[in-house]
Motif scaffolding. Structure first.
Motif, PDB file in Angstrom:
ATOM      1  N   ARG A   1      32.802  38.076 176.997  1.00 59.83           N
ATOM      2  CA  ARG A   1      33.733  38.685 176.047  1.00 59.83           C
ATOM      3  C   ARG A   1      33.123  38.810 174.650  1.00 59.83           C
ATOM      4  N   HIS A   2      32.098  38.005 174.346  1.00 63.14           N
ATOM      5  CA  HIS A   2      31.450  38.064 173.031  1.00 63.14           C
ATOM      6  C   HIS A   2      30.083  38.748 173.093  1.00 63.14           C
ATOM      7  N   ALA A   3      29.818  39.483 174.173  1.00 62.21           N
ATOM      8  CA  ALA A   3      28.465  40.018 174.372  1.00 62.21           C
ATOM      9  C   ALA A   3      28.078  41.041 173.320  1.00 62.21           C
ATOM     10  N   ASN A   4      29.047  41.723 172.704  1.00 59.39           N
ATOM     11  CA  ASN A   4      28.705  42.748 171.721  1.00 59.39           C
ATOM     12  C   ASN A   4      28.679  42.216 170.294  1.00 59.39           C
ATOM     13  N   ASN A   5      28.665  40.901 170.156  1.00 64.10           N
ATOM     14  CA  ASN A   5      28.633  40.280 168.846  1.00 64.10           C
ATOM     15  C   ASN A   5      27.201  39.847 168.531  1.00 64.10           C
ATOM     16  N   GLY A   6      26.566  40.528 167.582  1.00 60.38           N
ATOM     17  CA  GLY A   6      25.170  40.243 167.273  1.00 60.38           C
ATOM     18  C   GLY A   6      24.940  38.835 166.759  1.00 60.38           C
ATOM     19  N   TRP A   7      25.892  38.296 166.003  1.00 58.10           N
ATOM     20  CA  TRP A   7      25.725  36.926 165.511  1.00 58.10           C
ATOM     21  C   TRP A   7      25.596  35.954 166.679  1.00 58.10           C
ATOM     22  N   LEU A   8      26.379  36.157 167.726  1.00 52.54           N
ATOM     23  CA  LEU A   8      26.358  35.236 168.858  1.00 52.54           C
ATOM     24  C   LEU A   8      25.196  35.513 169.794  1.00 52.54           C
ATOM     25  N   GLN A   9      24.797  36.767 169.949  1.00 56.62           N
ATOM     26  CA  GLN A   9      23.630  37.051 170.776  1.00 56.62           C
ATOM     27  C   GLN A   9      22.372  36.427 170.181  1.00 56.62           C
ATOM     28  N   GLU A  10      22.283  36.425 168.860  1.00 54.29           N
ATOM     29  CA  GLU A  10      21.077  35.907 168.209  1.00 54.29           C
ATOM     30  C   GLU A  10      21.173  34.410 167.903  1.00 54.29           C
ATOM     31  N   LEU A  11      22.303  33.807 168.167  1.00 52.75           N
ATOM     32  CA  LEU A  11      22.451  32.369 167.951  1.00 52.75           C
ATOM     33  C   LEU A  11      21.739  31.623 169.074  1.00 52.75           C
TER      34      LEU A  11
ATOM     35  N   VAL B   1      25.380  46.646 171.082  1.00 54.21           N
ATOM     36  CA  VAL B   1      24.649  45.385 170.937  1.00 54.21           C
ATOM     37  C   VAL B   1      24.478  44.683 172.279  1.00 54.21           C
ATOM     38  N   GLY B   2      25.518  44.639 173.091  1.00 51.97           N
ATOM     39  CA  GLY B   2      25.512  43.818 174.295  1.00 51.97           C
ATOM     40  C   GLY B   2      25.041  44.501 175.553  1.00 51.97           C
ATOM     41  N   ASN B   3      24.964  45.813 175.568  1.00 55.14           N
ATOM     42  CA  ASN B   3      24.573  46.501 176.800  1.00 55.14           C
ATOM     43  C   ASN B   3      23.121  46.221 177.162  1.00 55.14           C
ATOM     44  N   GLY B   4      22.899  45.917 178.448  1.00 53.16           N
ATOM     45  CA  GLY B   4      21.545  45.762 178.949  1.00 53.16           C
ATOM     46  C   GLY B   4      20.846  44.481 178.559  1.00 53.16           C
ATOM     47  N   VAL B   5      21.568  43.515 178.044  1.00 51.75           N
ATOM     48  CA  VAL B   5      20.967  42.237 177.653  1.00 51.75           C
ATOM     49  C   VAL B   5      21.161  41.231 178.789  1.00 51.75           C
ATOM     50  N   GLY B   6      20.081  40.723 179.366  1.00 51.05           N
ATOM     51  CA  GLY B   6      20.179  39.721 180.410  1.00 51.05           C
ATOM     52  C   GLY B   6      20.633  40.302 181.738  1.00 51.05           C
ATOM     53  N   VAL B   7      20.984  39.401 182.655  1.00 49.20           N
ATOM     54  CA  VAL B   7      21.411  39.793 184.004  1.00 49.20           C
ATOM     55  C   VAL B   7      22.833  39.294 184.241  1.00 49.20           C
ATOM     56  N   ASN B   8      23.551  39.994 185.102  1.00 48.30           N
ATOM     57  CA  ASN B   8      24.932  39.653 185.424  1.00 48.30           C
ATOM     58  C   ASN B   8      24.957  38.660 186.571  1.00 48.30           C
ATOM     59  N   ALA B   9      25.140  37.389 186.252  1.00 46.55           N
ATOM     60  CA  ALA B   9      25.149  36.344 187.277  1.00 46.55           C
ATOM     61  C   ALA B   9      26.346  36.440 188.202  1.00 46.55           C
ATOM     62  N   ALA B  10      27.416  37.123 187.772  1.00 52.01           N
ATOM     63  CA  ALA B  10      28.616  37.227 188.618  1.00 52.01           C
ATOM     64  C   ALA B  10      28.320  37.930 189.930  1.00 52.01           C
ATOM     65  N   ARG B  11      27.266  38.700 189.991  1.00 51.76           N
ATOM     66  CA  ARG B  11      26.928  39.396 191.238  1.00 51.76           C
ATOM     67  C   ARG B  11      26.612  38.429 192.368  1.00 51.76           C
ATOM     68  N   LEU B  12      26.221  37.201 192.039  1.00 58.35           N
ATOM     69  CA  LEU B  12      25.881  36.219 193.070  1.00 58.35           C
ATOM     70  C   LEU B  12      27.014  35.225 193.338  1.00 58.35           C
ATOM     71  N   ARG B  13      28.093  35.319 192.596  1.00 56.34           N
ATOM     72  CA  ARG B  13      29.170  34.335 192.769  1.00 56.34           C
ATOM     73  C   ARG B  13      29.970  34.606 194.039  1.00 56.34           C
ATOM     74  N   ARG B  14      30.547  33.531 194.569  1.00 55.98           N
ATOM     75  CA  ARG B  14      31.427  33.619 195.724  1.00 55.98           C
ATOM     76  C   ARG B  14      32.830  33.223 195.308  1.00 55.98           C
ATOM     77  N   ALA B  15      33.805  33.995 195.743  1.00 59.10           N
ATOM     78  CA  ALA B  15      35.184  33.721 195.350  1.00 59.10           C
ATOM     79  C   ALA B  15      35.644  32.356 195.824  1.00 59.10           C
ATOM     80  N   ALA B  16      35.189  31.919 196.989  1.00 52.81           N
ATOM     81  CA  ALA B  16      35.614  30.623 197.521  1.00 52.81           C
ATOM     82  C   ALA B  16      34.927  29.466 196.811  1.00 52.81           C
ATOM     83  N   ALA B  17      33.775  29.694 196.214  1.00 53.56           N
ATOM     84  CA  ALA B  17      33.036  28.649 195.483  1.00 53.56           C
ATOM     85  C   ALA B  17      32.432  29.285 194.242  1.00 53.56           C
ATOM     86  N   PRO B  18      33.254  29.549 193.217  1.00 54.15           N
ATOM     87  CA  PRO B  18      32.775  30.361 192.087  1.00 54.15           C
ATOM     88  C   PRO B  18      31.803  29.661 191.160  1.00 54.15           C
ATOM     89  N   TRP B  19      31.710  28.332 191.206  1.00 59.47           N
ATOM     90  CA  TRP B  19      30.913  27.635 190.194  1.00 59.47           C
ATOM     91  C   TRP B  19      29.609  27.052 190.721  1.00 59.47           C
TER      92      TRP B  19
END
Length: 1004
Positions: free
Chosen positions: A588-598, A667-685
């Motif tokens: 939710r904060h991916a487009n915030n430059g202060w937080l991306q660079e923190l 700011v936030g587009n294309g930074v890093g990888v989306n880990a949610a693609r590997l998550r499982r609904a039955a064991a999300p964490w």
């Protein structure tokens, strides 16, 4: 030269470290890798080929002349600005004088109370509200960065239909027949997806909609796993309850994979209360003791007296063993072999301390299973913590279904209308749901949110949400207390508040936001006096005093232990763990430059994420930092760089959520990888059977930790409490040799206050709140990933992270390093244009319009705290901070100018002016720096060092006080209080988690 680290070489380096603790910043530094020191000493390693070209005498003269001209031109030029004067000044508005308002913001779903500073009708700074129980006057990076989010040019501006600009009237027309249909059918085929917002007035509106359309289905999409805590309470007590922890006066604290000081609900209050217990120990009273078992290194683990690295699926076995040690009869399971040896000593010591404690508390992490939460609650009940350090309350929100049920309902074609409120499941739903494809089949899709994000782009209708700083509303904190949200500025775009959106769905009409909120509280609050007076009181204080949380009592069921699931057998292979990112959270904060660079507190990575692995795992797989790997889980896979993290469990991998956005913004587009693609609904964490293999590629990581070397110097100092009791001056060192020249003390220099700072390493937790506060206060620009990788980050405060001990189980510590404001400042002697000089009140000042960019001052600074504007960072197209977000009291620097910490000189001068107007002397506490004001643990003291009664003078008078590099006779005005640890007596012999010491004291 091989990039792969050798464990044998690391251990050999530690074996010859000599007496006393040895701290190291990175594995490269510990290993003494060939070429590492030379790389850091080269200021411009990428420009080396340019220096190798031959240059004749004429060329040298040309370069000198051109360089001098360009330096002067770069220092003098300023971007053109337009100034628009007031025609009619608003009533009560004095240009240049700030006004302050109390309000609340949603921080990852929960309310944080703030005091907002406004100038000429626009918010320019946020601070914690001292009257709000969730903040206690402190602030965090997410709240500070909310200011930048307000002025984000990528925010959604207008209603949209099929990704085209539309109007609110067209939306009402489209909703009219559907609302009539829902009224006839009771909402059959209608479904809602709710984000994690905790608001009393919004929940009342949602309950009204549920009563109106009883056949509608409601689904929750929370990011932080809070559902699992309530499920654990249901297992233990027979009903879902929300635990509320209170660390005030807690003497023994157990964290079971809970980052309670930096991200768990109530983390600001937890940090404040934890620090109070550490401060009491330094003052001579008993010190609290913190045990942490965690799956990924965190801020809380770094603060622990005893930290145990355990894979996430091993926390269940650890909790069962601890429960048995406390006398609870629960089915047990064996510990994983990788952690069993150290875990035995950890459990024994923790159980002993818990049994003897006066006010113990055990906290389970939000991402842990319901069984772990049930075990933690049962142990708290056994120890008598219920009603003291742990209270229970009935959850506030609607009972919702999990997202996988929605996926099935859509596939079964039982949902034909879907309304999403502040949720983005197309981006962050578990990958095995394939939600985006299923989502497209719903005939009617409506989204309300602040951005045209991944979910909004696939919706028929999108309605922009207002920012909290331009909204009317209310918000509930983690402990149940309520604060009002009031606007600091008129809505900049055609957004609707949550109350307005819900009222529009209910009535089909536009309503005024303030009236919706006041009507709710007028009908709900039980007041002895008039409503109008109470309303003004709530707005002034920022807290609804009459909305006290209702806590309930509960007793464990007789058969609760039998209701626990069967222990899972030991797994084979690596465990893949998903963690919320410490700065961008769930995205939710991916487009915030202060937080991306923190920089992330532990890894010091900026602008992206990486697969975190243990040193032993990296050595076994022959991986080095930046190596790109293919990470697979069944048929799904992604590629990501690797980051070696000391203290990480060797049988697990960690990947943070929140990156890999495609519709976050520029700011936030294309930074890093989306880990949610590997998550499982039955064991999300966390889930097993992860496969990892090298791809042969490498990717540079934007890390900040390795930009400077320690050179073998003791920059950070700490000891156990017993050592401190025996030798209070353990951190002191002999004073430097006397100078041949007179060196007056601060008191003799001037009658003005002499400013100085003290930073307490005993309470600093390395949370980075001070870094973001400084950036917001002082208009520090965002430079981007490439510039950070070159060592050109601009933060005026850096927080160095240190390790001590073996790489697989090191102790961690933090040290904030701002400008030292030296009495004998080496930077002042070498500036050819006197751009850096000493003020009469002890500040090391920078005169920006004199600076010509020679950078001699930076080269001569032993602390490396000066920052140079290599480019015009403040006006970069994508990363520039919007002008409205800048503090008008601070100059925006341009290219070619050096900058650094100023002790917030603008605040000093403002306080002096106010004192002069009032004809009163400055009192201690009248000047508070931005870093000091935001610090959750109150680790920073600032004031007049010439006043022996000031708080900063009292701090500097403590025997733990020491300065950095004082042997250079720089006489820094910023000094430190050495850190303290309180290890358990039963772990004194080293048979533990690797955090042992020789002596300790009881926490009780």
């Amino acid at each position: 030269m091989s990039r792969v680290l050798s464990l044998e070489k690391l251990q050999a380096s530690l074996a010859v470290s000599g007496s006393g603790p040895r701290y190291w910043r990175s594995l490269d530094e510990l290993a003494g890798r060939e070429g590492f020191g030379e790389l850091l000493r080269e200021e411009f390693p990428r420009l080396a080929p340019l220096w190798e070209q031959s240059v004749d005498r004429r060329g040298v003269l040309k370069l000198m002349a051109a360089g001098l001209a360009l330096a002067g031109l770069g220092a003098c030029s300023r971007p053109a600005e337009e100034i628009v004067p007031y025609v009619n000044i608003p009533d009560g508005q004095t240009p240049g004088r700030a006004r302050h308002y109390a309000t609340s913001l949603f921080v990852n779903g929960h309310a944080h109370g703030v005091i907002a500073k406004t100038l000429e009708g626009r918010p320019v700074k946020l601070e914690g509200n001292p009257d709000h129980p969730a903040t206690l006057g402190a602030c965090d990076s997410w709240t500070q960065a909310a200011l930048l989010g307000l002025y984000d040019p990528d925010r959604s501006r207008t209603p949209r239909f099929r990704d085209q600009v539309s109007t609110a009237g067209a939306l009402l027309d489209a909703l009219l027949p559907r609302r009539k249909h829902w009224d006839r059918t009771g909402g059959e085929g209608l479904a809602f997806v709710l984000g994690d917002r905790n608001s009393p007035s919004e929940q009342a509106r949602l309950r009204a909609l549920r009563a109106r359309w009883p056949a509608a289905r409601w689904f929750g999409h929370d990011a932080d796993g809070r559902r699992q805590a309530m499920q654990g309470a249901d297992q233990l007590f027979g009903r879902p309850l929300q635990p509320v922890y209170d660390l005030a006066d807690a003497d023994v604290i157990i964290s079971l994979d809970a980052d309670l000081l930096a991200s768990e609900p109530g983390f600001l209050a937890h940090a404040r209360h934890f620090a109070a217990g550490r401060r009491a120990g330094a003052a001579g009273a008993a010190m609290n003791r913190l045990y942490v078992a965690e799956a990924t290194p965190t801020v809380t683990g770094a603060a622990a007296d005893h930290r145990l690295a355990v894979a996430a699926d091993g926390i269940d076995a650890l909790a069962r063993s601890l429960a048995q040690a406390l006398g609870l009869e629960v089915p047990a399971t064996g510990l994983l072999a990788s952690s069993a040896g150290r875990a035995a000593g950890w459990i024994k010591a923790a159980a002993t301390d818990l049994a003897a404690a006066q006010r113990p508390v055990i906290i389970a992490g939000a991402q842990q299973s319901p069984a772990v939460h049930a075990l933690a609650l049962a142990m708290n009940a056994r120890l008598g913590a219920l009603g003291r350090s742990l209270r229970l309350r009935v959850p506030d929100g609607l009972v919702t279904e999990p997202l996988q049920n929605l996926n099935k309902a859509i596939a079964d074609q039982t949902v034909d209308s879907l309304i999403l409120l502040d949720a983005n499941p197309v981006y962050d739903a578990p990958g095995d749901l394939d939600f985006s494809e299923t989502f497209r089949t719903v005939p009617f899709r409506l989204h309300w949110g602040p951005y045209v994000d991944e979910t909004a782009r696939l919706c028929h209708w999108h309605v922009p949400a207002t920012h909290d700083l331009e909204s009317w509303g209310d918000a509930r904190a983690h402990d149940g207390s309520v604060g009002l949200i009031q606007p600091l500025i008129e809505p900049m775009y055609q957004g609707r508040t949550a109350l307005q959106m819900l009222a529009l769905l209910d009535t089909g009409q536009e309503r005024e936001a303030r009236g919706l909120l006041s009507d709710y509280w007028r009908d709900t609050a039980a007041l002895s006096g008039g409503f109008d007076a109470a309303w003004q009181r709530w707005l002034t204080a920022g807290v609804v005093a009459e909305a006290r949380p209702d806590f309930v009592s509960a007793r464990p069921l007789a058969d609760w232990a039998e209701r626990l699931p069967e222990p899972t057998p030991d797994r084979d292979g690596l465990l893949l763990q998903f963690r919320l990112h410490p700065t961008v959270f769930d995205g939710r904060h991916a487009n915030n430059g202060w937080l991306q660079e923190l920089p992330a507190p532990i890894t010091k990575q900026t602008w992206g994420n990486a697969v975190q692995i243990a040193p032993a795992t990296a050595a076994r797989l022959e991986l080095a930092d930046g190596d790109v790997v293919r990470l697979s889980l069944g048929e799904r896979a992604l590629e990501s760089p690797v980051l070696i993290v000391p203290g990480h469990p060797p049988d697990a991998l960690s990947l943070t959520l929140g990156h890999g956005r495609t519709a976050a913004g520029r700011v936030g587009n294309g930074v890093g990888v989306n880990a949610a693609r590997l998550r499982r609904a039955a064991a999300p964490w966390f889930t097993g059977a992860a496969a990892i293999r090298r791809t042969g590629a490498a990717e540079p990581l934007a890390l900040t930790q390795n930009h400077h070397l320690m050179e073998g110097r003791e920059l950070i100092r700490s000891a156990d409490v017993a050592t401190y009791r025996q030798d209070p001056g353990f951190a002191q060192e002999p004073p430097p040799d006397k100078s041949l020249y007179p060196e007056p003390s601060p008191r003799a220099r001037s009658a003005l206050p002499q400013w100085g700072m003290s930073i307490d390493l005993n309470t600093c937790i390395g949370c980075n709140a001070c870094v973001t506060a400084c950036q917001a206060e002082n208009n520090i620009p965002v430079v981007g990933a490439d510039e950070v990788a070159r060592g050109h980050e601009m933060h005026w405060i850096r927080i160095d992270r240190y390790y001590e001990g073996e790489p697989d189980a090191p102790r961690m510590a933090f040290q904030p390093v701002p400008c030292m404001h030296c009495e004998n400042a080496p930077c002042e002697y070498v500036c050819p244009v006197e751009a850096t000089q000493h003020s009469s009140d002890g500040l090391n000042e920078m005169v920006y319009n004199r600076c010509v960019g020679t950078r001699y001052c930076s080269q001569n600074c032993p602390y490396k705290v000066r920052r140079f504007n290599w480019f015009d960072y403040s006006n970069q197209a994508a990363l520039a901070t919007p002008a409205a977000a800048n503090n008008p009291d601070v100059t925006v620097r341009s290219r070619g100018v050096m900058e650094k910490c100023t002790y917030c000189v603008q605040r000093i001068r403002s306080a002096e002016i106010e004192a002069d107007i009032s004809d009163l002397p400055l009192a201690d506490g009248d000047v508070v720096t931005a870093c000091q004001q935001t610090c959750p643990t109150q680790a920073i003291h600032f004031g007049d060092v010439a006043d022996p009664d000031s708080a900063v003078s009292r701090a500097k008078a403590q025997p733990r006080d020491y300065g950095l590099l004082t042997h250079l006779n720089t006489r820094p005005r910023t000094t430190y209080l050495a850190g303290l640890r309180n290890p358990a007596p039963t772990l004194a012999n080293g048979d533990d988690d690797g955090h042992s010491q020789d002596d300790s004291e009881s926490p009780a």
